[in-house]
Design a protein around this motif. Structure first.
Motif, PDB file in Angstrom:
ATOM      1  N   PRO A 151      -0.485  -6.819  -4.454  1.00 21.45           N
ATOM      2  CA  PRO A 151      -1.334  -6.449  -5.591  1.00 21.45           C
ATOM      3  C   PRO A 151      -2.723  -7.073  -5.560  1.00 21.45           C
ATOM      4  CG  PRO A 151       0.296  -8.055  -6.271  1.00 21.45           C
ATOM      5  CD  PRO A 151       0.611  -7.687  -4.843  1.00 21.45           C
ATOM      6  N   THR A 152      -2.918  -8.113  -4.743  1.00 23.33           N
ATOM      7  CA  THR A 152      -4.203  -8.822  -4.757  1.00 23.33           C
ATOM      8  C   THR A 152      -5.107  -8.504  -3.576  1.00 23.33           C
ATOM      9  OG1 THR A 152      -3.203 -10.702  -3.626  1.00 23.33           O
ATOM     10  CG2 THR A 152      -3.239 -10.776  -6.040  1.00 23.33           C
ATOM     11  N   ARG A 169      -4.674  -2.374  -1.129  1.00 25.13           N
ATOM     12  CA  ARG A 169      -3.807  -3.135  -2.028  1.00 25.13           C
ATOM     13  C   ARG A 169      -3.001  -2.169  -2.897  1.00 25.13           C
ATOM     14  NH1 ARG A 169      -7.712  -5.731  -6.632  1.00 25.13           N
ATOM     15  NH2 ARG A 169      -9.043  -3.919  -6.760  1.00 25.13           N
ATOM     16  N   ASN A 170      -1.849  -2.618  -3.332  1.00 23.53           N
ATOM     17  CA  ASN A 170      -0.916  -1.832  -4.138  1.00 23.53           C
ATOM     18  C   ASN A 170      -0.377  -0.605  -3.419  1.00 23.53           C
ATOM     19  OD1 ASN A 170      -0.873  -3.472  -6.476  1.00 23.53           O
ATOM     20  ND2 ASN A 170      -2.865  -2.661  -7.048  1.00 23.53           N
TER      21      ASN A 170
END
Length: 70
Positions: free
Chosen positions: A3-4, A37-38
């Motif tokens: 996520p980051t 990301r994600n």
């Protein structure tokens, strides 16, 4: 899935298969790939020899404290 941060992959040797989201990409030596990301990502070695790659990530300064927990 991170996520980051996103991840960049550079294939050094072998024939590797990367799944980034729903897309499957076969990559050989000299190939660069990016997983935002994600986005779920995974990889497999499709060749008969060992495969080697480098993975690169960058954490933003605001995420340093949270990543120090592990």
């Amino acid at each position: 899935m991170h996520p980051t941060h996103g991840e960049r992959f550079y294939v050094l040797t072998g024939l590797l298969s990367f799944q980034v989201g729903s897309e499957v990409i076969t990559a050989g030596p000299g190939s660069w790939l990016f997983a935002p990301r994600n986005t779920p990502d995974t990889l497999a070695n499709l060749g008969s020899e060992s495969g080697h790659f480098c993975a690169y990530s960058r954490l933003e300064a605001s995420n340093v404290a949270s990543s120090a927990a592990f």
